[in-house]
Design a protein around this motif. Structure first.
Motif, PDB file in Angstrom:
ATOM      1  N   GLY A  12       0.823  -1.209   0.000  1.00 17.30           N
ATOM      2  CA  GLY A  12       0.000   0.000   0.000  1.00 17.30           C
ATOM      3  C   GLY A  12       0.851   1.250   0.000  1.00 17.30           C
ATOM      4  O   GLY A  12       0.545   2.232  -0.692  1.00 17.30           O
ATOM      5  N   THR A  13       1.940   1.222   0.752  1.00 16.75           N
ATOM      6  CA  THR A  13       2.855   2.363   0.784  1.00 16.75           C
ATOM      7  C   THR A  13       3.488   2.576  -0.580  1.00 16.75           C
ATOM      8  O   THR A  13       3.561   3.707  -1.072  1.00 16.75           O
ATOM      9  CB  THR A  13       3.948   2.138   1.850  1.00 16.75           C
ATOM     10  OG1 THR A  13       3.317   1.929   3.110  1.00 16.75           O
ATOM     11  CG2 THR A  13       4.893   3.307   1.926  1.00 16.75           C
ATOM     12  N   TRP A  14       3.927   1.485  -1.199  1.00 22.37           N
ATOM     13  CA  TRP A  14       4.561   1.604  -2.510  1.00 22.37           C
ATOM     14  C   TRP A  14       3.550   2.041  -3.566  1.00 22.37           C
ATOM     15  O   TRP A  14       3.877   2.788  -4.486  1.00 22.37           O
ATOM     16  CB  TRP A  14       5.231   0.296  -2.919  1.00 22.37           C
ATOM     17  CG  TRP A  14       6.386  -0.061  -2.034  1.00 22.37           C
ATOM     18  CD1 TRP A  14       6.536  -1.201  -1.323  1.00 22.37           C
ATOM     19  CD2 TRP A  14       7.529   0.735  -1.750  1.00 22.37           C
ATOM     20  NE1 TRP A  14       7.699  -1.167  -0.610  1.00 22.37           N
ATOM     21  CE2 TRP A  14       8.340   0.006  -0.857  1.00 22.37           C
ATOM     22  CE3 TRP A  14       7.970   1.994  -2.152  1.00 22.37           C
ATOM     23  CZ2 TRP A  14       9.545   0.491  -0.367  1.00 22.37           C
ATOM     24  CZ3 TRP A  14       9.177   2.467  -1.666  1.00 22.37           C
ATOM     25  CH2 TRP A  14       9.943   1.726  -0.783  1.00 22.37           C
ATOM     26  N   THR A  15       2.332   1.607  -3.431  1.00 20.53           N
ATOM     27  CA  THR A  15       1.289   2.042  -4.363  1.00 20.53           C
ATOM     28  C   THR A  15       1.051   3.541  -4.223  1.00 20.53           C
ATOM     29  O   THR A  15       0.863   4.253  -5.222  1.00 20.53           O
ATOM     30  CB  THR A  15      -0.015   1.260  -4.113  1.00 20.53           C
ATOM     31  OG1 THR A  15       0.248  -0.132  -4.261  1.00 20.53           O
ATOM     32  CG2 THR A  15      -1.108   1.680  -5.075  1.00 20.53           C
ATOM     33  N   ALA A  16       1.076   4.018  -2.988  1.00 21.10           N
ATOM     34  CA  ALA A  16       0.926   5.462  -2.763  1.00 21.10           C
ATOM     35  C   ALA A  16       2.067   6.232  -3.403  1.00 21.10           C
ATOM     36  O   ALA A  16       1.866   7.298  -3.999  1.00 21.10           O
ATOM     37  CB  ALA A  16       0.852   5.752  -1.266  1.00 21.10           C
ATOM     38  N   PHE A  17       3.291   5.693  -3.294  1.00 18.25           N
ATOM     39  CA  PHE A  17       4.429   6.342  -3.944  1.00 18.25           C
ATOM     40  C   PHE A  17       4.253   6.367  -5.458  1.00 18.25           C
ATOM     41  O   PHE A  17       4.531   7.376  -6.108  1.00 18.25           O
ATOM     42  CB  PHE A  17       5.746   5.638  -3.596  1.00 18.25           C
ATOM     43  CG  PHE A  17       6.351   6.083  -2.313  1.00 18.25           C
ATOM     44  CD1 PHE A  17       6.722   7.405  -2.111  1.00 18.25           C
ATOM     45  CD2 PHE A  17       6.573   5.171  -1.295  1.00 18.25           C
ATOM     46  CE1 PHE A  17       7.287   7.815  -0.928  1.00 18.25           C
ATOM     47  CE2 PHE A  17       7.140   5.574  -0.097  1.00 18.25           C
ATOM     48  CZ  PHE A  17       7.496   6.892   0.088  1.00 18.25           C
ATOM     49  N   LEU A  18       3.776   5.273  -6.019  1.00 16.24           N
ATOM     50  CA  LEU A  18       3.558   5.226  -7.465  1.00 16.24           C
ATOM     51  C   LEU A  18       2.476   6.232  -7.870  1.00 16.24           C
ATOM     52  O   LEU A  18       2.614   6.928  -8.875  1.00 16.24           O
ATOM     53  CB  LEU A  18       3.164   3.816  -7.893  1.00 16.24           C
ATOM     54  CG  LEU A  18       2.939   3.622  -9.389  1.00 16.24           C
ATOM     55  CD1 LEU A  18       4.200   3.949 -10.166  1.00 16.24           C
ATOM     56  CD2 LEU A  18       2.482   2.202  -9.671  1.00 16.24           C
ATOM     57  N   ALA A  19       1.420   6.330  -7.076  1.00 14.21           N
ATOM     58  CA  ALA A  19       0.365   7.308  -7.362  1.00 14.21           C
ATOM     59  C   ALA A  19       0.947   8.720  -7.337  1.00 14.21           C
ATOM     60  O   ALA A  19       0.612   9.553  -8.192  1.00 14.21           O
ATOM     61  CB  ALA A  19      -0.765   7.170  -6.351  1.00 14.21           C
ATOM     62  N   MET A  20       1.820   8.985  -6.387  1.00 15.92           N
ATOM     63  CA  MET A  20       2.447  10.317  -6.305  1.00 15.92           C
ATOM     64  C   MET A  20       3.291  10.604  -7.548  1.00 15.92           C
ATOM     65  O   MET A  20       3.353  11.746  -8.004  1.00 15.92           O
ATOM     66  CB  MET A  20       3.300  10.443  -5.046  1.00 15.92           C
ATOM     67  CG  MET A  20       2.482  10.603  -3.784  1.00 15.92           C
ATOM     68  SD  MET A  20       1.315  11.973  -3.844  1.00 15.92           S
ATOM     69  CE  MET A  20       2.412  13.355  -4.012  1.00 15.92           C
ATOM     70  N   ALA A  21       3.940   9.573  -8.081  1.00 11.59           N
ATOM     71  CA  ALA A  21       4.738   9.776  -9.296  1.00 11.59           C
ATOM     72  C   ALA A  21       3.846  10.287 -10.435  1.00 11.59           C
ATOM     73  O   ALA A  21       4.226  11.199 -11.172  1.00 11.59           O
ATOM     74  CB  ALA A  21       5.425   8.475  -9.703  1.00 11.59           C
ATOM     75  N   ALA A 126      10.433   6.380 -14.078  1.00 10.35           N
ATOM     76  CA  ALA A 126      11.649   5.845 -13.458  1.00 10.35           C
ATOM     77  C   ALA A 126      11.469   5.715 -11.953  1.00 10.35           C
ATOM     78  O   ALA A 126      11.853   4.693 -11.349  1.00 10.35           O
ATOM     79  CB  ALA A 126      12.837   6.737 -13.784  1.00 10.35           C
ATOM     80  N   PHE A 127      10.894   6.724 -11.323  1.00  9.26           N
ATOM     81  CA  PHE A 127      10.684   6.684  -9.882  1.00  9.26           C
ATOM     82  C   PHE A 127       9.728   5.554  -9.517  1.00  9.26           C
ATOM     83  O   PHE A 127       9.980   4.780  -8.592  1.00  9.26           O
ATOM     84  CB  PHE A 127      10.141   8.030  -9.397  1.00  9.26           C
ATOM     85  CG  PHE A 127       9.811   8.056  -7.938  1.00  9.26           C
ATOM     86  CD1 PHE A 127      10.816   8.060  -6.986  1.00  9.26           C
ATOM     87  CD2 PHE A 127       8.494   8.081  -7.526  1.00  9.26           C
ATOM     88  CE1 PHE A 127      10.507   8.081  -5.642  1.00  9.26           C
ATOM     89  CE2 PHE A 127       8.176   8.103  -6.178  1.00  9.26           C
ATOM     90  CZ  PHE A 127       9.188   8.103  -5.232  1.00  9.26           C
ATOM     91  N   GLY A 128       8.622   5.454 -10.244  1.00  2.27           N
ATOM     92  CA  GLY A 128       7.651   4.393  -9.972  1.00  2.27           C
ATOM     93  C   GLY A 128       8.253   3.015 -10.161  1.00  2.27           C
ATOM     94  O   GLY A 128       8.026   2.113  -9.346  1.00  2.27           O
TER      95      GLY A 128
END
Length: 137
Positions: A12-21, A126-128
């Motif tokens: 869930g945390t990583w998904t949030a990071f991907l959404a932010m990207a 790249a970040f995602g």
């Protein structure tokens, strides 16, 4: 089982990071859209100033009236001052020059906006990808 729970929480945390990207890409596009109408706004203001200059050129004390318009005329003021000769032809030439200049400004603003969105999109990808790759470890 404890490892699986931790893994689900981090997903869930990583998904949030991907959404932010992707949100960053959207924000870059939104901010770039503010620059897009600027050349048109400048052209409309200059066109209005040239209309006022044309009216002033046929009135009394044309020199002072056009001089008062100098801040609104921008670069076009140099083509109109000092007053004299065929002012209608000089104003028409100033209009053509202004339109060419601001059309080029619009082209450059659009190109820069596309570059900004493209670069930020690539950075987001790249970040995602890096975040998702790190989450698998």
């Amino acid at each position: 089982m404890g490892t699986n729970t931790q893994r689900d929480g981090s997903t869930g945390t990583w998904t949030a990071f991907l959404a932010m990207a992707f949100i960053i890409v959207g924000l870059a596009g939104m901010f770039a859209s503010y620059a897009a109408p600027l050349p048109l706004a400048r052209a409309l203001e200059r066109e209005s100033a040239l209309d006022a200059a044309q009216a002033a050129a046929h009135g009394p004390d044309a020199q002072a009236a056009i001089e008062a318009l100098r801040p609104r005329l921008g670069d076009s003021a140099d083509a109109l001052l000092p007053v004299g000769g065929d002012m209608d032809a000089r104003i028409a030439a100033a209009r053509r020059a202004m339109r060419a200049e601001l059309a080029e400004d619009a082209r450059v603003a659009a190109l820069r906006s596309r570059w900004i969105i493209g670069v930020v999109t690539a950075m987001g990808i790249a970040f995602g990808a890096a975040v998702l790759h790190a989450s698998r470890r």
